[in-house]
Design a protein around this motif. Structure first.
Motif, PDB file in Angstrom:
ATOM      1  N   TRP A 111      -9.864   3.522   4.179  1.00  0.00           N
ATOM      2  CA  TRP A 111      -9.853   2.066   4.151  1.00  0.00           C
ATOM      3  C   TRP A 111      -8.527   1.602   3.575  1.00  0.00           C
ATOM      4  O   TRP A 111      -7.916   2.295   2.759  1.00  0.00           O
ATOM      5  N   LEU A 112      -8.107   0.431   3.999  1.00  0.00           N
ATOM      6  CA  LEU A 112      -6.832  -0.138   3.566  1.00  0.00           C
ATOM      7  C   LEU A 112      -7.091  -1.311   2.629  1.00  0.00           C
ATOM      8  O   LEU A 112      -8.099  -2.017   2.763  1.00  0.00           O
ATOM      9  N   SER A 118     -12.831  10.401  -4.812  1.00  0.00           N
ATOM     10  CA  SER A 118     -12.022   9.456  -4.022  1.00  0.00           C
ATOM     11  C   SER A 118     -10.558   9.654  -4.388  1.00  0.00           C
ATOM     12  O   SER A 118     -10.231  10.100  -5.503  1.00  0.00           O
ATOM     13  N   ILE A 119      -9.704   9.363  -3.453  1.00  0.00           N
ATOM     14  CA  ILE A 119      -8.255   9.440  -3.675  1.00  0.00           C
ATOM     15  C   ILE A 119      -7.626   8.170  -3.104  1.00  0.00           C
ATOM     16  O   ILE A 119      -7.971   7.724  -2.010  1.00  0.00           O
ATOM     17  N   ASN A 120      -6.760   7.589  -3.888  1.00  0.00           N
ATOM     18  CA  ASN A 120      -6.114   6.322  -3.512  1.00  0.00           C
ATOM     19  C   ASN A 120      -4.615   6.531  -3.564  1.00  0.00           C
ATOM     20  O   ASN A 120      -4.079   7.075  -4.541  1.00  0.00           O
ATOM     21  N   PHE A 163       0.127  -2.569  -1.073  1.00  0.00           N
ATOM     22  CA  PHE A 163      -0.630  -2.027   0.068  1.00  0.00           C
ATOM     23  C   PHE A 163      -1.068  -0.623  -0.323  1.00  0.00           C
ATOM     24  O   PHE A 163      -0.230   0.246  -0.600  1.00  0.00           O
ATOM     25  N   ALA A 164      -2.373  -0.403  -0.333  1.00  0.00           N
ATOM     26  CA  ALA A 164      -2.930   0.889  -0.735  1.00  0.00           C
ATOM     27  C   ALA A 164      -3.885   1.382   0.335  1.00  0.00           C
ATOM     28  O   ALA A 164      -4.308   0.640   1.237  1.00  0.00           O
ATOM     29  N   GLU A 165      -4.217   2.662   0.219  1.00  0.00           N
ATOM     30  CA  GLU A 165      -5.124   3.299   1.173  1.00  0.00           C
ATOM     31  C   GLU A 165      -5.981   4.289   0.396  1.00  0.00           C
ATOM     32  O   GLU A 165      -5.484   4.979  -0.509  1.00  0.00           O
ATOM     33  N   ALA A 166      -7.258   4.343   0.739  1.00  0.00           N
ATOM     34  CA  ALA A 166      -8.178   5.191  -0.025  1.00  0.00           C
ATOM     35  C   ALA A 166      -9.186   5.845   0.910  1.00  0.00           C
ATOM     36  O   ALA A 166      -9.493   5.317   1.987  1.00  0.00           O
TER      37      ALA A 166
END
Length: 1559
Positions: free
Chosen positions: A500-501, A521-523, A610-613
């Motif tokens: 997910w973004l 989880s990793i972000n 802007f992140a992604e996980a």
């Protein structure tokens, strides 16, 4: 009070890891490595290596998203409880027809929720009032003591809170409906209406909803449904106030959100005034706004002001009318005082109410029953609402940066993270400040594209992108790595398997939560400002839940799974104060944050980023995953996937599992099978025996969920034939239905016999490593005494690779053993094959004898059988035999070099080096080097160079020392030192500035001959000495020859002698002779050549042999003008060798004289035949003459050369000046003596030099006789002098003849007679001075008027007479012009016999490049015997006028220039100015100097205009002194001698009688 923003203390930092590149290559392995440390904190941060920078792969232009709206103070749990409480009170008072205004106490808003809670904790309102403990309540609310704040709080409580609390308790309170005054300082409260705005339903854009199984609200009824169903319409709530979801049904309106944005309908407000005493009144708010907003329900454009029975009397339905009775007294009388409740349509008399109402209220009114029901209704589930605007990354970033910059009033990058953190928690805890932000959360990468490069067919990836697309740290790759559990789930679970973004702005937050199924989880933060994280370890997860439930029970009562909804925050300081361990970190761009199973985490964004996980699960997660399912079962929460199905799927293919994963799955499978046995046993005990197999994995999740606990069934479920719509898991078999057990049946996936079989396969897979390890251990330890072959060991290693056994020490030992054995085999094969190759063996590094023995021992000790070991033993035996032979050869003295070399070659072929091989090699090298030294120094041998000697010495240094070697090295060193010393000495002789005499060099060479070394410098010195001897011989030969040496020969010898590195005494003498010759030639050149002459000295001295060819002569002159013609001897037809013979030069000169005379005669005849340019009918086309400028001379201004008879432009050549020729010196010539005027013109082709006087030439010849050098110019000068003297003798003889002497006498008498004329008293006219050599001119005549006398003066250009010269020159020219019509002639009659010899002499004299007085005398006689050439005189006068007109300005500038020179101390006549004389100026004397100065002036002043005529050049006679025949005794040559005033007379036409001289 909760901690404020100033009191916020950041929690401690979480662990931060920085893996090396080796560790970074295995993502899950590294995470497992750091888990023991990081798991204790719940979260950790990982910084990748610095050069790991994945490109951002999102298509920015196509990325569009709709964010969520977050109101910060609604996120925090305790703050939300307070806001909900305030909304309930506001709703209560709104129903009462009043609006709520929160009072201010001590300059801050009163916390009504805390006040109510503390009152309850202190025992209630009555108890506090009884014990007078309101001051304690004020103290607990952190108000300062004193100031009677307790009483004030009691007053506010009674007015605002107490009525609401009584309604909540169910008592029918006697309530004052006007409890507030509307004061300005009270803060008007606008309800947040949280349940109305917020919803937990997923976005309509969610096509991959991973949490789709959560509770979703039923669809809202449309407006059409409400209109059709009167019951639904009856339940609709009318009147003021927000419509609570669940309170009544509303029409679904698409514009609801838009209206909410533009300005939601606000309820009538209750104003609560802080007042210490006095009556309190209720001010009913006007219902107009709300009635108008619902006018479609009242069907009336006018608002309803009175709700009385009058509105109902017109109704025709009797039953409808009878229903209107008071619910208190059950009577229907006094209907004008009967009130109708807008909520339930019950009727009440206004006097039956407690308290009774004095009149019918205006607006909306609800009965006490409705008010109590409304206030007790539980709130709806809290969630985020979606924004209405769609953003791109750019538009969202602009909005986010603008918001942050405006909020903090500084650039976004300058806001400290600590300040943002404190401000965030202050806003979250604030009731007063409503700050709203937007957060683009849970954006699906499947739809919008991942921030990492992805390998798919959509676009081509670059090599760099391909590297990152396959990296294990790519969040699209990590969940499906081989060691990950999620790779065994086929479905793409958004957020778990598919990233997910998240697009954040400042203050946008993610609330406390744990991951689905308690997974990892990793972000990764791709770019932007930091993201602040807070984490709680899994051990404290239940403690955190307990604290939040304890502090905010109201929220959890209505929403038990609140923490699973990601909508609730709580201040970390609050949690820490209750013993919950919390850590924090700031995640910067390019960093990872990892959360561990069941680790609660939350946080917020520092700004635009802007992140992604994504989630991932490893083998150690499996127990936590099982516990999570049990936890979900208790919460009745939906699962994302079936844990049992995942375990069974992995157990079905155990060979594909990683070994560690297989072991973990085996443990989980064992527990699961035991639990399944227990549950099925309980089912049998209940009496259920029917069963059927069901492929649960083929059913949708919602068709196999337990209706009790919502878990997803897989292994088994209980169903009912009569109730096919539901099923339950075996843990809830009693909750299925009320049907008989006989109607219930088991639906199972596997039988109890199949499950142990699957478990056994897992066990075999998990224990296969132990079986394999035992085989390897036996093979490596040779426990059974049998060495395994290489193939058997390879089979064991291949089995480990195929079964994907984990890396272990035993596997590494096996690999090392195999590598060592294969290396030994390869080495043994190389050793044996090298021996077989023999002499053709490829050179490589040899093995020593000790290494060979160690290699044999190594092969023997390996737990591997190799047949090559026998070959290695054979090689060892050969080497040992060879070693014995070497020792024997070295022991014999002296050793034989041939034998030693043969042994050395044999050793090389063996491929093994024995210890004695080094000594053997040294002996061979010594013998070889000594032999080379002996050959080099042998006398008959060719001498070696210094480089050879140095090479021998260098090679000798590497040879092992011995007495013979040391002696040879010493001799070599001594010889080399001597050779270098002599070489250096020779080098100094070659390079020294002071050259040494030949004798010195001979001595050096003689001594160096004894050195047996080739010395390059000595050899060069020897060659130089030989050249010097040859040079001396050449000098002696030249000096002792029959003739003086030529200058060219001497110059060549001097050039050669200067280059020789030898001191030569003869060289100085030759240089002096050459210098003297050059000096003479320079002097002769200055005497003859004009400035910048295009002719060489030799050309001027030699006769012009091709004078007869006008075109050849003219073209050659033009070539010389352009610098194209270089030959000095072409005119004489002599070669350079001929010039060395004096006889050849004389003969050629004589021949050239004759050719010149013949040629000029031909040229004169040819040019005489040409038409005159002065004739009227002559045009440029018909004329054949060409001027030196290349144009045809035509019209006035053309002059004819007196020698070659060709025509020229007067402005292009040097012409004579009439005024300069009339020199007024006593005795002066009469003006009318026109035959003495200087009108003779020779063109530049005929007059090539200055034509010096004969006396000057004789002086040059005297100097030439003293030169010991022959010059071609000297011999040519001798010939020219002889020719001039010969002509002078003939000319004097002709002039001395009787006839010519009589004619000369007549001219003399005529001049004297003109001089005797009385002088005019008119003022004299100044004329420019003439050179001292200008001849006198006189005229004759009787009837002519007397001309004004010409007074001698300085040159026009002289600085003293410039002004006078300008006027006088003009007047003189006008005088001469006026005399022209009066000139007649001839004045003498020359017989042809006299004229012809004189003309021939005149022709020969003009060809001479020498000035002779006899030439001028002959010219005057010939002039007097002809009529005056008036046309030429006019032409000369016009040219002189034009020249003088253009020289006026130049004269003034010359004056200024000369004065400047005088001021600088220079002379008026600067010799350097001669260098600036133009190329075509051929004249000499003052006229040339004047012209030169004028030209220099033109260059300085930049004068523009047409080119001026060249300065006049007189005939040769004008440059020298007057000959003796015409000079008067006592003639003065002074510059100021005046002319006598003359009376000009007409000359006698036929002067037979000599003129009478006047006394």
């Amino acid at each position: 009070m909760e901690p404020g923003s100033d009191d916020f203390l950041p929690p401690p930092e979480c662990p931060v890891f920085e893996p090396s590149w080796a560790e970074f290559r295995d993502p899950l392995g590294y995470i497992a490595k750091i888990r023991p440390i990081a798991e204790k904190s719940g979260i950790c941060k990982i910084r990748p290596p610095a050069d790991w920078q994945p490109p951002f792969a999102v298509e920015v232009d196509n990325f569009r998203f709709t964010p969520r709206i977050q109101r910060l103070n609604e996120l925090e749990a305790q703050t939300r409880v307070k806001l909900n409480y305030l909304d309930q009170i506001a709703k209560f008072w709104e129903i009462q027809g009043s609006s709520l205004k929160i009072p201010n106490v001590e300059r801050r808003i009163l916390d009504l929720y805390s006040l109510s809670k503390i009152v309850v904790e202190e025992g209630g309102y009555e108890a506090i009032c009884k014990d007078r403990r309101w001051a304690r309540v004020a103290q607990r609310l952190n108000y300062p003591p004193g100031k009677n704040i307790g009483s004030l709080l009691r007053s506010h409580y009674e007015r605002i809170v107490y009525p609401y609390e009584m309604y909540q308790s169910g008592a029918n309170l006697v309530c004052n409906t006007r409890p507030f005054d509307n004061e300005e300082k009270d803060k008007e409260y606008k309800p947040h209406s949280i349940p109305l705005r917020q919803s937990v339903q997923p976005s309509k854009f969610n096509s991959y909803g991973r949490r789709a199984k959560r509770l979703q609200p039923d669809p809202e009824p449309t407006e059409e449904d409400i209109e059709k169903n009167p019951e639904l319409k009856k339940l609709q709530i009318y009147g003021a106030g927000p419509k609570m979801m669940g309170l009544g049904l509303m029409a679904k309106d698409k514009t609801l959100r838009k209206k909410d944005k533009e300005g939601p309908d606000c309820p009538p407000t209750v104003v609560v005034k802080e007042e210490s005493g006095g009556d309190m009144k209720v001010e009913p708010a006007s219902p107009k706004t709300y009635l108008e907003s619902k006018e479609e329900l009242s069907h009336s454009p006018e608002p309803c002001t009175k709700m009385t029975m009058r509105l109902r009397r017109n109704h025709s339905n009797a039953q409808f009318i009878e229903s209107y009775v008071c619910r208190m007294c059950s009577r229907g009388d006094e209907d004008d005082k009967l009130l109708l409740c807008d909520g339930c349509d019950d009727n009440y008399h206004i006097f039956c109410l407690l308290p009774p109402l004095p009149e019918i209220p205006k607006g909306v009114w609800r009965c006490p029953k409705c008010v109590m029901a409304e206030c007790k209704r539980p709130p709806e589930a809290f969630g985020f609402e979606q924004a209405t605007r769609e953003y791109t990354l750019q538009s969202f970033g602009e909005m986010a940066d603008s918001f942050k910059a405006d909020y903090f009033n500084m650039p976004v990058h300058m806001v400290p993270t600590e300040l943002v953190e404190k401000e965030f928690w202050r806003l979250v805890n604030s009731i007063e400040e409503d700050v709203t932000v937007e957060y683009g959360a849970d954006i699906h990468s499947k739809e919008f594209g991942s921030g990492f490069p992805v390998s798919d067919s959509k676009r081509h990836l670059t090599p760099e992108e391909e590297e990152y697309a396959t990296s294990g740290w790519n969040l699209n790759v990590m969940p499906v790595l081989e060691q990950s559990v999620l790779c065994h789930i086929n479905a793409d679970i958004s957020g778990m398997k598919v990233p997910w973004l998240y697009v954040g702005m400042v203050f946008s937050a993610f609330c406390w939560h744990i991951e689905d199924h308690w997974s990892y989880s990793i972000n990764y933060l791709h770019w932007g400002e930091p993201k602040t994280w807070y984490g709680v370890p899994s051990l404290a997860a239940e403690h955190l839940e307990e604290v939040m439930k304890k502090l905010t029970p109201e929220l959890f009562d209505s929403q038990p799974d609140l923490l699973h909804q990601l909508v609730t925050l709580m201040n970390p300081n609050t949690l820490m104060s209750h013993g919950v361990p919390v850590v924090r970190t700031n995640q910067c761009a390019g960093e990872f944050v990892i959360t561990f199973p069941r680790a609660y985490h939350s946080g917020f964004n520092q700004g635009y980023n802007f992140a992604e996980a994504v989630n991932f699960c490893t083998a150690d997660w499996l127990p936590a995953g099982r516990q999570c399912i049990e936890h979900y079962r208790r919460l009745r929460r939906y699962c994302v996937f079936s844990h049992e199905e995942l375990i069974c799927k992995m157990a079905a293919c155990p060979e594909k599992l990683d070994l560690n994963l297989a072991a973990a799955v085996h443990k989980e499978m064992f527990i699961m099978v035991q639990e399944e046995r227990r549950l099925r046993k309980a089912l049998l005990e209940k009496g259920i025996t029917e069963a059927e197999r069901e492929a649960f994995e083929l059913l949708p999740d919602d068709e196999r969920q337990c209706i009790k606990c919502k878990t997803t069934c897989f292994l088994s479920a209980l169903a009912c034939y009569d109730c096919p719509d539901g099923l339950v898991c075996l843990s809830h078999i009693n909750d299925l239905c009320k049907c008989s057990s006989s109607r219930q049946y088991l639906r199972y996936r596997y039988t109890l016999d199949e499950l142990p079989a699957m478990l056994h396969k897992l066990k075999v897979r998990a224990e296969s490593f132990d079986t394999w390890a035992n085989k390897v251990r036996v093979a490596l330890e040779v426990e059974d005494g049998r060495k395994r072959s290489l193939e058997e060991l390879r089979a064991l290693e291949s089995e480990a690779r195929e079964r994907r056994f984990p890396s272990s020490e035993l596997l590494q030992r096996l690999k090392n053993c195999l590598s060592e054995a294969e290396a030994c085999v390869s080495r043994a094969l190389g050793l044996v094959s090298g021996q077989e190759a023999g002499p053709h063996r490829v050179a490589d590094v040899q093995m020593t004898l000790a290494e060979l023995r160690a290699f044999l021992d190594q092969m023997s000790n390996l737990p591997c059988a190799m047949h090559q070991i026998g070959d290695v033993r054979g090689v060892l035996e050969q080497v040992e035999a060879y070693q014995a032979e070497v020792c024997e050869a070295l022991a014999s003295l002296p050793p034989s070099p041939a034998l030693l070399q043969a042994l050395l070659e044999r050793g090389r072929q063996l491929g093994v080096e024995v210890p004695e091989a080094q000594e053997l090699q040294q002996q061979v090298e010594q013998a070889r080097w000594l032999d080379e030294v002996k050959r080099t120094l042998a006398p008959p041998a060719r001498r070696g160079t210094l480089a050879v000697m140095r090479g021998l010495l260098l090679a000798g240094a590497s040879v092992a020392p011995s007495p013979a070697v040391d002696k040879a090295r010493a001799e070599l060193q001594e010889l080399l030192t001597i050779a270098e010393r002599w070489e250096e000495k020779a080098h100094l002789c070659l390079e020294a500035r002071q050259k040494h005499p030949p004798a010195t060099l001979e001595a050096i060479i003689y001594e160096a001959e004894n050195i047996p070394v080739h010395l390059p410098n000595i050899q060069a010195l020897k060659e130089a000495l030989a050249k010097a001897r040859a040079w001396i011989a050449d000098v002696d030969e030249i000096q002792n020859g029959d003739h003086y040496p030529c200058l060219d020969d001497l110059e060549g010898l001097v050039a050669v002698g200067r280059d020789l590195p030898v001191g030569l005494e003869e060289l100085r003498q030759l240089e002096l002779q050459v210098l003297t010759a050059h000096s003479w030639r320079e002097k002769a050149s200055k005497t003859f050549l004009k400035k910048n002459s295009c002719y060489t000295l030799l050309e001027v001295l030699c006769p012009c042999a091709d004078a007869g060819s006008d075109s050849t002569k003219r073209s050659r002159w033009m070539e010389k003008e352009l610098g194209l013609y270089k030959s000095d001897t072409e005119l004489l037809g002599l070669s350079a060798q001929d010039l060395r013979d004096p006889g050849s030069v004389i003969v050629a000169f004589k021949e050239g004289e004759q050719k010149e005379k013949e040629g000029i005669l031909r040229l004169r005849r040819a040019n005489s035949a040409k038409p005159s340019p002065l004739a009227a009918l002559t045009s440029a086309a018909s004329a054949s003459s060409l001027c030196v400028c290349g144009q045809v001379p035509a019209g006035a201004g053309a002059l004819r050369c007196d020698l070659c008879q060709d025509w020229f432009h007067g402005r292009c050549v040097s012409v004579p000046r009439l005024l300069n020729s009339l020199r007024p010196s006593p005795p002066s010539s009469p003006l009318l003596a026109w035959w003495e005027w200087d009108t003779k013109f020779l063109c530049p082709l005929c007059m090539r030099s200055r034509r010096p006087r004969l006396e000057t030439i004789l002086a040059l010849l005297v100097a030439l006789q003293r030169l010991p050098v022959r010059l071609p110019e000297g011999e040519a000068l001798q010939c020219l002098t002889e020719r001039a003297i010969s002509w002078q003798g003939r000319a004097r003889q002709a002039l001395a003849s009787e006839d010519v002497s009589a004619l000369m006498g007549r001219l003399t008498d005529l001049r004297q007679r003109l001089q005797a004329e009385p002088r005019s008293p008119e003022p004299p006219i100044l004329l420019p001075s003439a050179p001292a050599s200008d001849p006198l001119r006189e005229g004759s005549g009787k009837d002519m008027p007397k001309a004004q006398g010409l007074e001698n003066g300085d040159s026009v250009t002289s600085p003293e007479k410039v002004a006078a010269g300008e006027g006088s020159g003009k007047r003189d020219l006008e005088l001469l012009s006026s005399l022209l019509p009066q000139l007649t002639g001839p004045v003498l009659e020359l017989p042809e016999a006299t004229r012809a010899p004189l003309e021939e002499l005149m022709l020969e004299g003009d060809l001479l490049e020498v000035t002779l007085d006899e030439n001028h005398s002959i010219w005057q006689l010939l002039q007097a015997g002809r009529p005056p050439d008036l046309q030429r005189v006019c032409t000369l006068l016009e040219l002189e006028k034009a020249e003088r007109h253009g020289s006026r300005g130049r004269g003034r500038a010359l004056e200024r220039r000369r004065r400047r020179k005088v001021d600088r101390g220079g002379e008026g006549d600067d010799p350097a100015r001669e260098e600036l004389e133009p190329k075509r100026v051929r004249s000499s004397g003052p006229e040339a100097e004047e012209a030169q100065e004028e030209e220099e002036l033109e260059e300085e002043t930049g004068a523009e205009g047409p080119p001026q005529p060249l300065p006049a050049t007189g005939s040769p006679s004008t440059r020298e002194n007057q000959n003796g025949l015409e000079s008067a005794p006592g003639a003065s040559s002074g510059p100021s001698a005046p002319f006598s005033t003359l009376t000009p007379r007409l000359p006698v036409p036929c002067p037979q009688q000599p003129p009478q001289q006047q006394s």
